[in-house]
Scaffold this motif. Structure first.
Motif, PDB file in Angstrom:
ATOM      1  N   ARG A  66     -11.665  29.034  14.044  1.00  0.00           N
ATOM      2  CA  ARG A  66     -12.956  29.017  14.112  1.00  0.00           C
ATOM      3  C   ARG A  66     -13.869  30.110  13.995  1.00  0.00           C
ATOM      4  O   ARG A  66     -14.777  30.296  13.319  1.00  0.00           O
ATOM      5  CB  ARG A  66     -13.259  28.005  14.892  1.00  0.00           C
ATOM      6  N   LEU A 124     -15.846  25.363   7.350  1.00  0.00           N
ATOM      7  CA  LEU A 124     -17.429  24.788   7.430  1.00  0.00           C
ATOM      8  C   LEU A 124     -17.721  23.850   6.226  1.00  0.00           C
ATOM      9  O   LEU A 124     -17.353  23.886   5.247  1.00  0.00           O
ATOM     10  CB  LEU A 124     -17.879  26.098   7.664  1.00  0.00           C
ATOM     11  N   ARG A 176      -5.999  27.928  16.720  1.00  0.00           N
ATOM     12  CA  ARG A 176      -7.100  27.202  16.327  1.00  0.00           C
ATOM     13  C   ARG A 176      -8.447  27.769  16.530  1.00  0.00           C
ATOM     14  O   ARG A 176      -9.371  27.899  15.620  1.00  0.00           O
ATOM     15  CB  ARG A 176      -7.044  25.683  17.165  1.00  0.00           C
ATOM     16  N   THR A 177      -8.699  28.185  17.732  1.00  0.00           N
ATOM     17  CA  THR A 177      -9.854  28.937  17.974  1.00  0.00           C
ATOM     18  C   THR A 177     -10.303  30.068  17.233  1.00  0.00           C
ATOM     19  O   THR A 177     -11.382  30.513  16.787  1.00  0.00           O
ATOM     20  CB  THR A 177      -9.719  29.674  19.674  1.00  0.00           C
ATOM     21  N   VAL A 201      -9.539  26.242   9.163  1.00  0.00           N
ATOM     22  CA  VAL A 201     -10.613  25.443   9.088  1.00  0.00           C
ATOM     23  C   VAL A 201     -11.687  25.573   8.162  1.00  0.00           C
ATOM     24  O   VAL A 201     -11.536  26.807   7.500  1.00  0.00           O
ATOM     25  CB  VAL A 201     -11.337  25.666  10.622  1.00  0.00           C
ATOM     26  N   GLU A 216     -10.713  20.646  10.142  1.00  0.00           N
ATOM     27  CA  GLU A 216      -9.293  21.280  10.222  1.00  0.00           C
ATOM     28  C   GLU A 216      -8.528  20.979   9.108  1.00  0.00           C
ATOM     29  O   GLU A 216      -8.024  20.090   8.640  1.00  0.00           O
ATOM     30  CB  GLU A 216      -8.512  20.844  11.440  1.00  0.00           C
ATOM     31  N   MET A 260     -17.043  21.684  11.644  1.00  0.00           N
ATOM     32  CA  MET A 260     -15.810  22.074  10.896  1.00  0.00           C
ATOM     33  C   MET A 260     -14.680  21.259  10.649  1.00  0.00           C
ATOM     34  O   MET A 260     -14.338  20.402  11.740  1.00  0.00           O
ATOM     35  CB  MET A 260     -15.023  23.374  11.780  1.00  0.00           C
ATOM     36  N   LEU A 314     -21.780  24.728  17.739  1.00  0.00           N
ATOM     37  CA  LEU A 314     -21.259  25.374  16.622  1.00  0.00           C
ATOM     38  C   LEU A 314     -21.541  24.329  15.336  1.00  0.00           C
ATOM     39  O   LEU A 314     -21.683  23.001  15.648  1.00  0.00           O
ATOM     40  CB  LEU A 314     -19.666  25.354  16.739  1.00  0.00           C
ATOM     41  N   LEU A 330     -15.579  31.591  22.343  1.00  0.00           N
ATOM     42  CA  LEU A 330     -16.038  30.415  21.362  1.00  0.00           C
ATOM     43  C   LEU A 330     -16.898  29.744  22.223  1.00  0.00           C
ATOM     44  O   LEU A 330     -17.913  29.027  21.804  1.00  0.00           O
ATOM     45  CB  LEU A 330     -14.824  29.664  21.104  1.00  0.00           C
TER      46      LEU A 330
END
Lengths: 159, 376
Positions: A104, A81, A100-101, A79, A45, A43, A40, A34
């Motif tokens: 994404r 976008l 979480r990662t 998440v 959550e 985003m 990035l 990431l």
């Protein structure tokens, strides 16, 4: 019509591949990938990482009707976008940061601008690591495979 | 009867401190980490996951450490932990025919597709205590051996099935509801899905003893290990919001298929019957015991005479859970002061009556003993 259905199936397959890699990647592999993606898009959550249970099912006799075998801990996250694309993750274990990662990465993986980079930074290296680990596992198991041979029976031996 | 009693807080706090001290042991000896437990006492961890009914290696290892190696106490801790978490749903049924097999043996066929793979087993060891078990570590990893393609290894039962020699598993209609004893308490008669769930989380020692009893003739089922396999299986879940199944990772499972003596009817030619065991982690003893008891509990369905404990589902399933069992046995340690007072009063009264009856007998006034006394 068929073209659209094919495209859908292809997108699902692409996403499943990425989610499989995310589920087997270490926390460090996910975080490094990431970070390597650079700047990035924003985003939000929509589901902060949450630890819960999933009841795992088996099948009676291996291929019969299902039964509930026991639970496993699972962490999930989601998440969104700005464009409305959502990313989500379900991982075995209690791994909030990884979930979480992974969510994404799942969101970004649906964008053509990011997917080739994600393949290069995560899917390929983790895939390579997994295949070499699995090859060793299989070789270790194969080394314990029994080679039967029939001994010469006593009465067949020359006197 | 329980009565609220106050007091003892200081003693309890001191007892917990003493417990912590005992748990740590000699401070001159390095403290064990839960990672060490997970890696080096892995079969203990597997047992806690299986009977705690929760697949989470780190958690089970932590519980073993906290419980000072008392596995039933660790299982209790895991069960308590799971009640604090929400349920995210049910997995897709695990596909054991696609297992990445690390061990697979059959006692019914010598040569079979996929072969006999011994894997990491205690079988064939001499059971002699080795002061340095790590000395047997190979100096180099296994290399240069081509394991061949990673094709799935077919189940032995599938091979027998193709000749019609073994009963078919019931057709699976996955839309039917599946019993879940974590949602609804067990009631009897229990269907096979609930029985298998209960056995899978049941106490290994209890199932082992019951399985053993069937071998010794209490409801004999003439079992053969059709197949025992251990390895990794992919877990998938199909979240509602997504509409397709996603992979979550892999877990280790042990699966046992027992092939048992035949059953036939006027309409059906005789065929082997089956018992099934599926356990978290590597646990062959329990997978085999589960398969023996599963088969035994199918007695009613197979029209067998009910005569042994292992066939009595209410007896088996009501006593298989070691957290319930330990809770009820160990609750006897709780204060029963008032209960016991009542027993004491009753006992004293009975003894008083007994003494009076004896006194009357000695005086020769008891009509009940008169004939006997006369005979003497």
């Amino acid at each position: 019509m068929t073209g659209a259905a094919d495209q859908m199936a292809n997108e699902v397959a692409q996403r499943t591949t990425l989610l499989r890699i995310c589920s087997e990647a270490t926390d460090l592999e996910l975080a490094n990938a990431l970070q390597a993606l650079g700047d990035l898009p924003a985003m939000t959550e929509i589901r902060p990482p949450e630890v819960g249970l999933t009841m795992l099912r088996g099948r009676m006799g291996g291929d019969g009707p299902p039964f509930n075998l026991g639970e496993a801990t699972v962490t999930r996250a989601a998440v969104r976008l700005g464009t409305g694309v959502t990313g989500m993750s379900y991982l075995l274990g209690r791994r909030p940061e990884a979930a979480r990662t992974a969510a994404r990465i799942d969101a970004l993986g649906q964008l053509s601008a990011y997917r080739p980079l994600i393949d290069e930074l995560l899917v390929q290296p983790v895939g390579n690591r997994l295949s070499s680990e699995r090859l060793i596992e299989r070789a270790e198991a194969a080394s314990t495979k029994v080679d039967f041979f029939t001994l010469v029976r006593g009465e067949d031996q020359p006197p | 009867m329980y009565v609220a009693v106050k007091g003892g807080e200081k003693a309890i706090a001191a007892a917990h401190e003493l417990l912590a001290k005992e748990r740590r042991g000699d401070p001159a000896v390095p403290e064990i980490s839960s990672a060490q437990i997970s890696e080096q006492l892995s079969l203990g961890v597997d047992r806690v996951m299986s009977e705690g009914s929760l697949y989470d290696r780190e958690l089970a290892a932590l519980a073993i450490k906290q419980a000072r190696g008392d596995l039933i106490e660790a299982i209790f801790l895991v069960r308590a932990y799971r009640t604090t978490l929400p349920r995210f749903g049910y997995s897709q049924p695990l596909d054991t025919s696609n297992m990445a097999v690390r061990r697979r043996i059959s006692a019914t066929f010598k040569d079979l597709p996929g072969g006999q793979i011994l894997g990491p087993t205690f079988d064939y060891t001499h059971r002699l205590i080795d002061p340095s078990p790590s000395a047997a570590l190979p100096s180099e990893p296994v290399t240069g051996l081509d394991p061949g393609p990673a094709d799935p290894i077919p189940h032995v039962a599938t091979l027998l099935r193709s000749d019609g020699l073994i009963e078919a598993n019931a057709d699976h209609d996955d839309s039917k509801p599946v019993g879940d004893l974590t949602r609804e308490p067990l009631s009897f008669p229990a269907s096979r899905d609930l029985r298998l769930q209960s056995l899978a989380r049941g106490d290994e020692g209890f199932l082992l003893a019951l399985g053993y009893s069937t071998q010794r003739g209490y409801a004999r089922t003439h079992p053969f290990v059709g197949e025992l396999r251990m390895g990794e299986v992919d877990v998938e879940i199909a979240p509602e919001e997504l509409g397709f199944a996603v992979p979550l990772g892999r877990i280790t499972l042990t699966e046992c298929e027992m092939v048992n003596q035949f059953k036939g009817t006027a309409e059906h030619p005789p065929e082997f019957t089956r018992g099934y065991g599926l356990i978290f982690g590597q646990s062959e003893r329990k997978a085999m015991a589960m398969a023996l008891v599963d088969r035994s509990l199918r007695a009613r369905e197979l029209g067998e005479e009910l005569k042994a404990p292992s066939q009595d589902e209410e007896f088996v399933l009501s006593h298989a859970d070691n957290v319930q069992a330990t809770g009820f046995v160990e609750h006897l340690k709780l204060p029963h002061y008032v209960d016991f007072q009542a027993e004491l009063i009753l006992l004293r009264q009975l003894r008083r009556e007994h003494t009076e009856a004896m006194a009357q007998k000695d005086a020769g006034t008891s009509p009940a003993i008169e004939p006997k006394a006369a005979a003497e």
